[in-house]
Motif scaffolding. Sequence first.
Motif, PDB file in Angstrom:
ATOM      1  N   LYS A   1     -11.294  -0.077   0.907  1.00 54.71           N
ATOM      2  CA  LYS A   1     -10.437  -0.124  -0.271  1.00 54.71           C
ATOM      3  C   LYS A   1      -9.322  -1.141  -0.124  1.00 54.71           C
ATOM      4  CE  LYS A   1      -9.310   3.348  -2.807  1.00 54.71           C
ATOM      5  NZ  LYS A   1      -8.830   4.645  -3.346  1.00 54.71           N
ATOM      6  N   ILE A   2      -8.674  -1.135   1.041  1.00 55.46           N
ATOM      7  CA  ILE A   2      -7.560  -2.061   1.263  1.00 55.46           C
ATOM      8  C   ILE A   2      -8.047  -3.502   1.247  1.00 55.46           C
ATOM      9  CG2 ILE A   2      -5.872  -2.837   2.990  1.00 55.46           C
ATOM     10  CD1 ILE A   2      -5.487   0.122   3.718  1.00 55.46           C
TER      11      ILE A   2
ATOM     12  N   ILE B   1       0.856  -1.180   0.000  1.00 49.47           N
ATOM     13  CA  ILE B   1       0.000   0.000   0.000  1.00 49.47           C
ATOM     14  C   ILE B   1       0.898   1.237   0.000  1.00 49.47           C
ATOM     15  CG2 ILE B   1      -1.769   1.316   1.228  1.00 49.47           C
ATOM     16  CD1 ILE B   1      -2.765  -1.349   0.085  1.00 49.47           C
TER      17      ILE B   1
ATOM     18  N   VAL C   1      -3.554   3.913  -1.630  1.00 51.02           N
ATOM     19  CA  VAL C   1      -4.677   4.138  -0.714  1.00 51.02           C
ATOM     20  C   VAL C   1      -4.193   5.133   0.332  1.00 51.02           C
ATOM     21  CG1 VAL C   1      -6.367   3.167   0.871  1.00 51.02           C
ATOM     22  CG2 VAL C   1      -5.503   1.766  -1.024  1.00 51.02           C
TER      23      VAL C   1
ATOM     24  N   HIS D   1      -0.470  -0.544  -4.560  1.00 52.29           N
ATOM     25  CA  HIS D   1      -1.711   0.192  -4.792  1.00 52.29           C
ATOM     26  C   HIS D   1      -1.743   1.453  -3.938  1.00 52.29           C
ATOM     27  CE1 HIS D   1      -3.506  -3.425  -6.754  1.00 52.29           C
ATOM     28  NE2 HIS D   1      -2.686  -4.041  -5.929  1.00 52.29           N
TER      29      HIS D   1
ATOM     30  N   SER E   1     -10.953   3.831   3.671  1.00 46.23           N
ATOM     31  CA  SER E   1      -9.634   3.234   3.430  1.00 46.23           C
ATOM     32  C   SER E   1      -9.639   1.757   3.793  1.00 46.23           C
ATOM     33  CB  SER E   1      -8.555   3.978   4.217  1.00 46.23           C
ATOM     34  OG  SER E   1      -8.683   3.775   5.611  1.00 46.23           O
TER      35      SER E   1
END
Length: 408
Positions: free
Chosen positions: A402-403, A189, A212, A210, A399
């Motif tokens: 999303k994670i 992340i 985030v 990714h 968040s």
Amino acid sequence: MSKKVLIIAHGHPEFNKGGGEQAAYQFYQECLNQGDDAYFLARTSVTPHGGAAFSTIKNEREILFHTTHDDFFLFSNIKTRHLWGDFADLLDQLAPEIIYCHHYFLLGVEMMKIIKQKLPNTKLVLTLHEYYAICNNAGLMIKTGGQNKLCFESGTRECNSCFPDKSPGDFFLRKKYIMSCFEVVDKFIAPSAFLRQRYIDWGISPETIHVVENGQLENIASEAMLLNNNKVNIVYIGQINSFKGIDVLLDALLLIPKESRQQFCIDIHGANFDSQPSSFQEKVYAQLKKLKDVVRMHGSYEPIELASILSVANWVVVPSIWWENSPMVIQEALNHQKPVIVSDIGGMAEKVEHNKTGLHFRAGSPVSLADTLQKVLNEPELADTLAKNITAPLSLSESYIKINKIIS
């Protein structure tokens, strides 16, 4: 669906006031709020009772890990029995389905391999808060030598020029070693697109990393404190060291004519100033003496005080001279509808849109910052205008969602 998770950080915010520690702890609390069976493991330098590897703080879910690096060049803890023995035993007892690791600094980068050796089916997520793996200069990506020149790329010869006591071969092997530990990570992340690209350039596969942002707590409105002046109130919040640009801010104020300068009220809230090199402390003290009618130093603060600190601000300033990643203070300021004055590099420039949600100035330049501060004085309506453009940053719950989509 509830799951068993472990969040690992390089410090507990009870003892360490950095943004990375706070982001990790807030994510742990959000996991609990979401119904997860969550545990928080934080490295600490606090001496344990009886020499134990672990102790608890607040409750049995918050565990302190008493350990540190053996080798700060490799971020290695390989010689210490705690990481190989006691840590593995703890993993065996907790048996989490997902481990969210928010750092390896002071813990030991081998931690990644131990996790996968002990729990091969556990998903391992590593949030990269800094550039430590890329840069041996405290992860700052600034050239050594005292001139604070930004570094735009890493390489064995480039790194050797900053650290001539280490050969190009040493840096080649350093990268190979850290990469071997990163290879077992399932997902990375990156709190900013800037940091993500830096690590892709360094060698991490784009498919595994990714973006985030660090989620923010819900903004509970704080009653604004009554101000007894008509001044422009600017707040600095964060660590105080030579790379955070406090001296740049103070130099900029000294460049502004005195009659204009006195229209400002600058409040500095931050920890660790007393632990900085004496030359830096002496420079700042000399600046503060000349600015005693304008600048106030408040020392460290607790997260619970943040809303009241920001309630008095017209602007927040982040004058760091290094790239930064995703300073928590920027997200916090935007969460409270405060426009931000930032250096025009790295994650700072990414998070704040120039002339929309804040203002950029040339990083490390007191002249450029002085011009920006003068603009703030000349356009008294600007803060309110930009504040109206601010949208709430990513919340903790957003968040979290999303994670978990990324790792599902």
